[in-house]
Motif scaffolding. Structure first.
Motif, PDB file in Angstrom:
ATOM      1  N   VAL A   1       0.866  -1.187   0.000  1.00  0.00           N
ATOM      2  CA  VAL A   1       0.000   0.000   0.000  1.00  0.00           C
ATOM      3  C   VAL A   1       0.898   1.232   0.000  1.00  0.00           C
ATOM      4  O   VAL A   1       1.594   1.509   0.978  1.00  0.00           O
ATOM      5  CB  VAL A   1      -0.939  -0.005   1.222  1.00  0.00           C
ATOM      6  CG1 VAL A   1      -1.695   1.324   1.323  1.00  0.00           C
ATOM      7  CG2 VAL A   1      -1.919  -1.170   1.111  1.00  0.00           C
ATOM      8  N   ALA A   2       0.887   1.949  -1.108  1.00  0.00           N
ATOM      9  CA  ALA A   2       1.795   3.087  -1.270  1.00  0.00           C
ATOM     10  C   ALA A   2       1.176   4.408  -0.863  1.00  0.00           C
ATOM     11  O   ALA A   2       1.889   5.330  -0.485  1.00  0.00           O
ATOM     12  CB  ALA A   2       2.252   3.183  -2.740  1.00  0.00           C
ATOM     13  N   GLY A   3      -0.157   4.522  -0.942  1.00  0.00           N
ATOM     14  CA  GLY A   3      -0.796   5.826  -0.796  1.00  0.00           C
ATOM     15  C   GLY A   3      -1.674   5.968   0.427  1.00  0.00           C
ATOM     16  O   GLY A   3      -2.304   5.007   0.890  1.00  0.00           O
ATOM     17  N   PHE A   4      -1.713   7.189   0.941  1.00  0.00           N
ATOM     18  CA  PHE A   4      -2.567   7.546   2.075  1.00  0.00           C
ATOM     19  C   PHE A   4      -3.401   8.762   1.675  1.00  0.00           C
ATOM     20  O   PHE A   4      -2.956   9.603   0.881  1.00  0.00           O
ATOM     21  CB  PHE A   4      -1.726   7.883   3.308  1.00  0.00           C
ATOM     22  CG  PHE A   4      -2.539   8.089   4.562  1.00  0.00           C
ATOM     23  CD1 PHE A   4      -2.889   7.010   5.353  1.00  0.00           C
ATOM     24  CD2 PHE A   4      -2.952   9.352   4.940  1.00  0.00           C
ATOM     25  CE1 PHE A   4      -3.639   7.192   6.512  1.00  0.00           C
ATOM     26  CE2 PHE A   4      -3.708   9.545   6.087  1.00  0.00           C
ATOM     27  CZ  PHE A   4      -4.049   8.457   6.884  1.00  0.00           C
ATOM     28  N   CYS A   5      -4.597   8.846   2.226  1.00  0.00           N
ATOM     29  CA  CYS A   5      -5.474   9.999   1.986  1.00  0.00           C
ATOM     30  C   CYS A   5      -5.991  10.496   3.327  1.00  0.00           C
ATOM     31  O   CYS A   5      -6.568   9.724   4.100  1.00  0.00           O
ATOM     32  CB  CYS A   5      -6.628   9.585   1.082  1.00  0.00           C
ATOM     33  SG  CYS A   5      -7.836  10.890   0.785  1.00  0.00           S
ATOM     34  N   TYR A   6      -5.767  11.776   3.620  1.00  0.00           N
ATOM     35  CA  TYR A   6      -6.147  12.341   4.914  1.00  0.00           C
ATOM     36  C   TYR A   6      -7.665  12.495   5.016  1.00  0.00           C
ATOM     37  O   TYR A   6      -8.274  13.177   4.173  1.00  0.00           O
ATOM     38  CB  TYR A   6      -5.484  13.705   5.112  1.00  0.00           C
ATOM     39  CG  TYR A   6      -3.984  13.660   5.062  1.00  0.00           C
ATOM     40  CD1 TYR A   6      -3.234  13.329   6.187  1.00  0.00           C
ATOM     41  CD2 TYR A   6      -3.293  13.933   3.876  1.00  0.00           C
ATOM     42  CE1 TYR A   6      -1.846  13.270   6.137  1.00  0.00           C
ATOM     43  CE2 TYR A   6      -1.915  13.883   3.816  1.00  0.00           C
ATOM     44  CZ  TYR A   6      -1.197  13.553   4.940  1.00  0.00           C
ATOM     45  OH  TYR A   6       0.180  13.486   4.881  1.00  0.00           O
TER      46      TYR A   6
ATOM     47  N   ALA B   1       0.853  10.924  -0.340  1.00  0.00           N
ATOM     48  CA  ALA B   1      -0.404  11.115   0.377  1.00  0.00           C
ATOM     49  C   ALA B   1      -1.186  12.231  -0.277  1.00  0.00           C
ATOM     50  O   ALA B   1      -0.617  13.194  -0.803  1.00  0.00           O
ATOM     51  CB  ALA B   1      -0.151  11.433   1.853  1.00  0.00           C
ATOM     52  N   CYS B   2      -2.503  12.117  -0.244  1.00  0.00           N
ATOM     53  CA  CYS B   2      -3.407  13.085  -0.861  1.00  0.00           C
ATOM     54  C   CYS B   2      -4.136  13.901   0.205  1.00  0.00           C
ATOM     55  O   CYS B   2      -4.620  13.355   1.202  1.00  0.00           O
ATOM     56  CB  CYS B   2      -4.434  12.382  -1.732  1.00  0.00           C
ATOM     57  SG  CYS B   2      -3.764  11.680  -3.245  1.00  0.00           S
ATOM     58  N   ALA B   3      -4.209  15.199  -0.046  1.00  0.00           N
ATOM     59  CA  ALA B   3      -4.984  16.104   0.793  1.00  0.00           C
ATOM     60  C   ALA B   3      -6.061  16.733  -0.104  1.00  0.00           C
ATOM     61  O   ALA B   3      -6.533  16.125  -1.048  1.00  0.00           O
ATOM     62  CB  ALA B   3      -4.068  17.152   1.405  1.00  0.00           C
ATOM     63  N   ILE B   4      -6.446  17.965   0.205  1.00  0.00           N
ATOM     64  CA  ILE B   4      -7.332  18.727  -0.679  1.00  0.00           C
ATOM     65  C   ILE B   4      -6.644  20.034  -1.027  1.00  0.00           C
ATOM     66  O   ILE B   4      -6.225  20.243  -2.151  1.00  0.00           O
ATOM     67  CB  ILE B   4      -8.717  18.972  -0.037  1.00  0.00           C
ATOM     68  CG1 ILE B   4      -9.406  17.627   0.250  1.00  0.00           C
ATOM     69  CG2 ILE B   4      -9.583  19.822  -0.974  1.00  0.00           C
ATOM     70  CD1 ILE B   4     -10.730  17.766   0.976  1.00  0.00           C
ATOM     71  N   ASP B   5      -6.509  20.893  -0.049  1.00  0.00           N
ATOM     72  CA  ASP B   5      -5.821  22.168  -0.262  1.00  0.00           C
ATOM     73  C   ASP B   5      -4.729  22.280   0.802  1.00  0.00           C
ATOM     74  O   ASP B   5      -4.937  22.856   1.866  1.00  0.00           O
ATOM     75  CB  ASP B   5      -6.813  23.330  -0.151  1.00  0.00           C
ATOM     76  CG  ASP B   5      -6.183  24.664  -0.513  1.00  0.00           C
ATOM     77  OD1 ASP B   5      -5.010  24.680  -0.923  1.00  0.00           O
ATOM     78  OD2 ASP B   5      -6.875  25.696  -0.385  1.00  0.00           O
TER      79      ASP B   5
END
Length: 250
Positions: A179-184, A205-209
């Motif tokens: 699992v490479a990715g994380f999303c807050y 990792a992914c955020a929004i702004d």
């Protein structure tokens, strides 16, 4: 919809910021106080729009791997948060029909549960372990959205580490893949959360702004909703590149 590995070892000069589309539920949007749902019909029109524009939807892993090679300017990452069952029922067939890939950020601490963190709106079922494995078998990249969808900026240290570390371990055991990715959850971040995600071994990792914290562990995304027809999609695509700063190495 093959999932590529992410190579973060090679750092290139910043190019145009990648366009990462953020979806949630794909189904009935008649009761949708948070405006997180698109109907299958709207999603199909949006996927057709991408194809007409010469853009191809891919997973985050595929997008980042292409960017590391200095390629991928025609790629758009399609991300789906929370892991609703309607992803498999409604989104997955459309992605396959139009040749697009995607990343699905799921909550392994709520397998087979519902979106009980939302005080308003209908309860929506979440994927079971078998549903997540089915999506992965179809080529969808599986990422972590934490264990239970808590605001990591308000979590104590023990909860923060459990949400980040344990969710990855559970998903890797469940899928048999890295699992490479994380999303807050909620898109909220602070330096402490970003550092824990990096230290846990995720590669992005992914955020929004993300503001000044923007980088490989806080990538900006664009919300895509039911009202996003062709003109709005064009404007969002164009404004995203104008408003967002390039990310070093991506």
């Amino acid at each position: 919809m093959a999932v590529d590995s992410v190579d973060t070892g090679r750092r290139l000069a910043p190019g145009p910021v990648p366009w990462v589309a953020m979806y949630h539920s794909v189904g009935d949007c008649s009761d949708d106080p948070y405006r997180i749902t698109v109907t299958p019909e709207r999603l199909e029109k949006q996927l057709r729009w991408l194809r007409r524009r010469g853009l191809r939807g891919v997973s985050m892993a595929e997008l980042l791997a292409a960017r590391a090679r200095g390629e991928g300017r025609d790629l758009v990452a399609l991300t789906f948060d929370d892991g609703y069952t309607d992803f498999v029922d409604n989104a997955l067939p459309l992605l396959g029909r139009y040749g697009h890939g995607a990343t699905l950020f799921v909550l392994p601490g709520r397998l087979g549960g519902s979106n009980s963190w939302d005080p308003l709106g209908p309860r929506k079922p979440l994927l079971t372990a078998d549903g997540i494995r089915h999506a992965a078998a179809e080529g969808v990249e599986i990422g972590s959205h934490g264990l239970t969808h808590v605001d990591l900026t308000k979590a104590d240290d023990a909860t923060l580490e459990a949400e980040v570390y344990e969710s990855r371990a559970v998903l890797e055991e469940l899928t048999g893949a890295q699992v490479a990715g994380f999303c807050y959850p909620y898109g909220t971040i602070d330096r402490r959360a970003v550092d824990v995600v990096r230290d846990a071994g995720y590669t992005y990792a992914c955020a929004i702004d993300p503001g000044p914290l923007g980088g490989p562990y806080a990538l900006p995304r664009v919300h895509i909703g039911q009202n996003d027809h062709a003109v709005r999609l064009f404007l969002k695509h164009r404004l995203h590149r104008l408003r967002r700063r390039p990310v070093e190495g991506i």
